[in-house]
Write a protein that holds these residues in place. Structure first.
Motif, PDB file in Angstrom:
ATOM      1  N   ILE A  34       0.865  -1.191   0.000  1.00 33.57           N
ATOM      2  CA  ILE A  34       0.000   0.000   0.000  1.00 33.57           C
ATOM      3  C   ILE A  34       0.895   1.232   0.000  1.00 33.57           C
ATOM      4  CG2 ILE A  34      -1.780   1.271   1.255  1.00 33.57           C
ATOM      5  CD1 ILE A  34      -2.629  -1.431   2.473  1.00 33.57           C
ATOM      6  N   GLU A  35       0.729   2.093  -0.990  1.00 35.20           N
ATOM      7  CA  GLU A  35       1.577   3.269  -1.129  1.00 35.20           C
ATOM      8  C   GLU A  35       0.810   4.545  -0.803  1.00 35.20           C
ATOM      9  OE1 GLU A  35       3.876   3.486  -4.652  1.00 35.20           O
ATOM     10  OE2 GLU A  35       4.785   1.504  -4.342  1.00 35.20           O
ATOM     11  N   ASN A  36       1.588   5.539  -0.338  1.00 35.04           N
ATOM     12  CA  ASN A  36       1.076   6.895  -0.084  1.00 35.04           C
ATOM     13  C   ASN A  36       0.092   6.979   1.076  1.00 35.04           C
ATOM     14  OD1 ASN A  36       2.507   8.020  -2.366  1.00 35.04           O
ATOM     15  ND2 ASN A  36       0.974   7.012  -3.667  1.00 35.04           N
ATOM     16  N   ALA A  37       0.132   6.023   1.982  1.00 39.09           N
ATOM     17  CA  ALA A  37      -0.727   6.095   3.163  1.00 39.09           C
ATOM     18  C   ALA A  37      -0.184   7.126   4.146  1.00 39.09           C
ATOM     19  CB  ALA A  37      -0.847   4.738   3.833  1.00 39.09           C
ATOM     20  N   ASP A  38      -1.073   7.719   4.898  1.00 35.55           N
ATOM     21  CA  ASP A  38      -0.701   8.713   5.907  1.00 35.55           C
ATOM     22  C   ASP A  38      -0.465   7.992   7.237  1.00 35.55           C
ATOM     23  OD1 ASP A  38      -0.610  10.852   7.769  1.00 35.55           O
ATOM     24  OD2 ASP A  38      -1.895  12.076   6.485  1.00 35.55           O
ATOM     25  N   PRO A  39       0.696   8.236   7.878  1.00 42.58           N
ATOM     26  CA  PRO A  39       0.932   7.565   9.173  1.00 42.58           C
ATOM     27  C   PRO A  39       0.007   8.062  10.271  1.00 42.58           C
ATOM     28  CG  PRO A  39       2.667   9.149   8.727  1.00 42.58           C
ATOM     29  CD  PRO A  39       1.846   9.061   7.480  1.00 42.58           C
ATOM     30  N   HIS A  40      -0.645   9.201  10.045  1.00 44.94           N
ATOM     31  CA  HIS A  40      -1.592   9.709  11.032  1.00 44.94           C
ATOM     32  C   HIS A  40      -2.967   9.088  10.758  1.00 44.94           C
ATOM     33  CE1 HIS A  40      -3.201  12.422  14.069  1.00 44.94           C
ATOM     34  NE2 HIS A  40      -4.214  12.665  13.249  1.00 44.94           N
ATOM     35  N   LEU A  41      -3.283   8.033  11.478  1.00 45.96           N
ATOM     36  CA  LEU A  41      -4.578   7.347  11.491  1.00 45.96           C
ATOM     37  C   LEU A  41      -4.849   6.463  10.275  1.00 45.96           C
ATOM     38  CD1 LEU A  41      -6.922  10.112  12.987  1.00 45.96           C
ATOM     39  CD2 LEU A  41      -5.647   8.322  14.177  1.00 45.96           C
ATOM     40  N   ALA A 134       6.637   6.266  12.308  1.00 48.66           N
ATOM     41  CA  ALA A 134       5.868   5.670  13.396  1.00 48.66           C
ATOM     42  C   ALA A 134       4.419   6.122  13.295  1.00 48.66           C
ATOM     43  CB  ALA A 134       6.453   6.080  14.739  1.00 48.66           C
ATOM     44  N   PRO A 135       3.461   5.207  13.196  1.00 45.91           N
ATOM     45  CA  PRO A 135       2.063   5.615  13.019  1.00 45.91           C
ATOM     46  C   PRO A 135       1.414   6.143  14.294  1.00 45.91           C
ATOM     47  CG  PRO A 135       2.476   3.428  12.071  1.00 45.91           C
ATOM     48  CD  PRO A 135       3.644   3.764  12.953  1.00 45.91           C
ATOM     49  N   GLY A 143      -0.121   9.903  21.033  1.00 44.91           N
ATOM     50  CA  GLY A 143       1.078  10.195  20.266  1.00 44.91           C
ATOM     51  C   GLY A 143       1.354   9.119  19.245  1.00 44.91           C
ATOM     52  N   ARG A 144       2.565   9.149  18.710  1.00 43.23           N
ATOM     53  CA  ARG A 144       2.977   8.189  17.696  1.00 43.23           C
ATOM     54  C   ARG A 144       3.726   7.036  18.367  1.00 43.23           C
ATOM     55  NH1 ARG A 144       5.941  11.781  13.242  1.00 43.23           N
ATOM     56  NH2 ARG A 144       6.506   9.682  12.564  1.00 43.23           N
ATOM     57  N   TYR A 145       3.245   5.827  18.114  1.00 40.85           N
ATOM     58  CA  TYR A 145       3.812   4.637  18.762  1.00 40.85           C
ATOM     59  C   TYR A 145       4.646   3.858  17.752  1.00 40.85           C
ATOM     60  CZ  TYR A 145       1.455   5.373  23.147  1.00 40.85           C
ATOM     61  OH  TYR A 145       1.077   5.898  24.365  1.00 40.85           O
ATOM     62  N   ILE A 146       5.959   3.926  17.945  1.00 36.91           N
ATOM     63  CA  ILE A 146       6.879   3.215  17.056  1.00 36.91           C
ATOM     64  C   ILE A 146       7.049   1.771  17.492  1.00 36.91           C
ATOM     65  CG2 ILE A 146       9.008   3.804  18.321  1.00 36.91           C
ATOM     66  CD1 ILE A 146      10.254   4.325  15.464  1.00 36.91           C
ATOM     67  N   GLY A 147       6.746   1.475  18.741  1.00 43.37           N
ATOM     68  CA  GLY A 147       6.901   0.119  19.268  1.00 43.37           C
ATOM     69  C   GLY A 147       5.576  -0.505  19.627  1.00 43.37           C
ATOM     70  N   TYR A 167       6.656  -4.256  24.990  1.00 44.28           N
ATOM     71  CA  TYR A 167       5.929  -3.197  25.669  1.00 44.28           C
ATOM     72  C   TYR A 167       5.707  -2.066  24.668  1.00 44.28           C
ATOM     73  CZ  TYR A 167       8.354  -5.781  29.382  1.00 44.28           C
ATOM     74  OH  TYR A 167       8.864  -6.766  30.162  1.00 44.28           O
ATOM     75  N   ARG A 168       4.654  -1.289  24.860  1.00 43.13           N
ATOM     76  CA  ARG A 168       4.379  -0.228  23.905  1.00 43.13           C
ATOM     77  C   ARG A 168       5.385   0.913  24.078  1.00 43.13           C
ATOM     78  NH1 ARG A 168      -1.100   1.241  27.126  1.00 43.13           N
ATOM     79  NH2 ARG A 168      -0.524   3.283  27.976  1.00 43.13           N
ATOM     80  N   VAL A 169       5.784   1.493  22.939  1.00 46.74           N
ATOM     81  CA  VAL A 169       6.844   2.518  22.936  1.00 46.74           C
ATOM     82  C   VAL A 169       6.356   3.720  22.139  1.00 46.74           C
ATOM     83  CG1 VAL A 169       9.227   3.060  22.345  1.00 46.74           C
ATOM     84  CG2 VAL A 169       8.620   0.733  23.079  1.00 46.74           C
ATOM     85  N   MET A 170       6.283   4.871  22.801  1.00 47.75           N
ATOM     86  CA  MET A 170       5.828   6.112  22.187  1.00 47.75           C
ATOM     87  C   MET A 170       7.003   7.052  21.976  1.00 47.75           C
ATOM     88  SD  MET A 170       2.861   8.752  23.562  1.00 47.75           S
ATOM     89  CE  MET A 170       3.887   9.922  24.452  1.00 47.75           C
ATOM     90  N   ILE A 171       7.006   7.770  20.861  1.00 46.04           N
ATOM     91  CA  ILE A 171       8.008   8.806  20.637  1.00 46.04           C
ATOM     92  C   ILE A 171       7.588  10.059  21.407  1.00 46.04           C
ATOM     93  CG2 ILE A 171       9.156  10.276  18.956  1.00 46.04           C
ATOM     94  CD1 ILE A 171       8.720   8.118  16.860  1.00 46.04           C
TER      95      ILE A 171
END
Length: 476
Positions: A34-41, A134-135, A143-147, A167-171
């Motif tokens: 899938i191309e050109n998707a927005d990492p925000h949502l 990170a989406p 926030g954005r969770y890379i993990g 474990y969940r990891v947020m930037i």
């Protein structure tokens, strides 16, 4: 890449290397680019839509908005058809038990000095966690969770034990991550040892790695046993690790992206983490100050891949399977622990769909003696793999197909007396993501809940006089 004919050989090859897994899955037409998707949502929404399928394909996001081509996000990795050996139901649980038993002969990891993860490095002013796509997975996330399918790696200061957890990891910002670890988890126990000495905890976070490592990081092999050794036993070869320059903490040589750093005591530094939509289907953990991870270095491969497995509502069909058999693996662990504790006659262990991998456990037994059902229920409610965030244990007779929710409910409806065949246990281990944990308990740091054990079995002392089943597999 030639596709191995034998499903087990193919699965093993895919388990041991992320990019091999993608190549093999693509040959099976099980990858959707899938191309050109927005990492925000948008990435999160497309992932959630894919979970309408019990066995969703791998979604590989590329040309992500705002990022270079080749900086990718992959989801549904461990639910791919590449790992399908044809086993289903309890047969699949038994296959996981077979793999778990291989842990009796762990293969220690091997230290190397180079690997693909060192192709690129950020240090000092060059560090930028936002350089990776990170989406922002769920609308209500803080926030954005890379993990989300990651490895958080620490070393016990009292021994040589290297522990890995998911474990969940947020930037938080360019040079800071926030790692949310529930109280009592191995990573939490180890970091508190450093803090008690007034030291920051050395820590490494890998956010893209071989599927086998994602699987073992989410498992519970027990104190003192490294997940890297467990993964080695599964693959039949040692995992190659590179020692971190700043922390001395080892990390996989073929990881996609690795953050190396130090987590100071929360009294010295903390930041707001969350909220985050967790697997029970709620934003129960809200937002609160959590310890931060100061990044000392970032390592990444060319064209790095973030592996994602953000929690979704557990009623989604693909979530049941899409966590790479998490529920089946946890059922296998519980079955092993019941037998290790001396519970005889266990004929099956299952996780009820809709309850996620932890809330409702079903145990089937062939009753052999008075108190047998209670023995099984009490052990199941408190043993290691099931101690955290449980809710209900249901014990049934061996004529019940525990993989069929209607059969389980039939046993509850016809063989369970609520007054005489129920145990309620208080003071059990739960966590912030428990939606029933009250505000008062959260504020007091009281991470406990209650458990119900339902004995939906023919009462042993008169089971031979219990009414005969009308149809199906009749037992008297």
């Amino acid at each position: 890449m030639a596709l191995p004919n034998d499903p087990e050989t193919r699965s093993l090859a895919a388990l041991g290397d992320l990019r091999t897994c993608l190549a093999l899955a693509a040959e099976m037409d099980d990858v959707r680019v899938i191309e050109n998707a927005d990492p925000h949502l948008e990435i999160g929404a497309l992932y959630e839509l894919s979970l309408a399928d019990e066995h969703p394909p791998i979604l590989l996001f590329d040309n992500i908005k705002g990022y270079p081509k080749g900086y990718r996000v992959a989801v549904n990795m461990r639910s791919s058809k590449v790992f399908d050996t044809g086993a289903t139901g309890l047969e699949l649980v038994q296959s996981y038990r077979k793999h778990r038993r291989a842990k009796s002969e762990p293969i220690p990891p091997k230290t190397v000095t180079s690997g693909p993860v060192l192709e690129n490095k950020q240090e000092g002013a060059a560090i930028d966690a936002f350089a990776f796509p990170a989406p922002h997975w769920h609308e209500g996330d803080g926030g954005r969770y890379i993990g989300t399918e990651c490895m958080v790696i620490v070393r016990d200061p009292d021994s040589d034990w290297i522990n890995c957890g998911t474990y969940r990891v947020m930037i938080h910002d360019k040079k800071t991550l926030i790692v949310f670890i529930e109280h009592g988890k191995h990573g939490d126990v180890i970091r508190r040892k450093y803090w008690a000495q007034g030291k920051p905890c050395p820590m490494v976070v890998s956010v893209g790695q071989a599927p086998v490592l994602g699987a073992v990081a989410a498992s519970t092999p027990g104190p003192g046993l490294s997940e890297f050794a467990v993964a080695g036993s599964r693959l039949g070869r040692p995992i190659e690790l590179i020692q971190g320059k700043h922390t001395g903490i080892p990390f996989p040589a073929d990881s996609e992206i690795v953050f190396e750093g130090f987590m100071p005591p929360p009294s010295e530094a903390s930041a707001s983490e969350g909220p985050f939509g967790e697997w029970p289907g709620y934003y129960a953990s809200n937002s609160r100050p959590e310890p931060i991870l100061n990044i000392a270095a970032v390592y990444h491969r060319n064209d790095p891949i973030i592996t994602g497995a953000p929690p979704m509502k557990p009623t989604l069909p693909g979530f049941w399977y899409g966590t790479g058999g998490s529920s089946h693996f946890r059922a296998a662990a519980l079955w092993d622990e019941l037998e290790a504790a001396g519970v005889p006659g266990v004929t099956g262990v299952w996780k009820m769909p809709g309850a996620g991998p932890r809330f409702i456990n079903v145990i089937s037994i062939k009753q052999l003696h008075p108190g047998h059902a209670k023995m099984a229920g009490l052990v199941a409610a408190g043993c290691g793999s099931n101690a955290y965030l449980g809710r209900v244990v249901i014990v049934v007779d061996d004529d019940i197909d525990i993989t069929n929710p209607a059969e389980v409910m039939w046993a509850v409806a016809t063989r369970w007396d609520p007054k005489g065949q129920t145990d309620i246990i208080d003071g059990c281990w739960t966590g912030y993501i428990d939606p029933l944990l009250t505000t008062e308990k959260r504020e007091a740091g009281d991470m406990t809940n209650s458990r119900a054990i339902i004995y939906a079995v023919r009462p042993y002392h008169w089971k031979d006089q219990f009414p005969t089943v009308k149809i199906g597999r009749a037992h008297v």
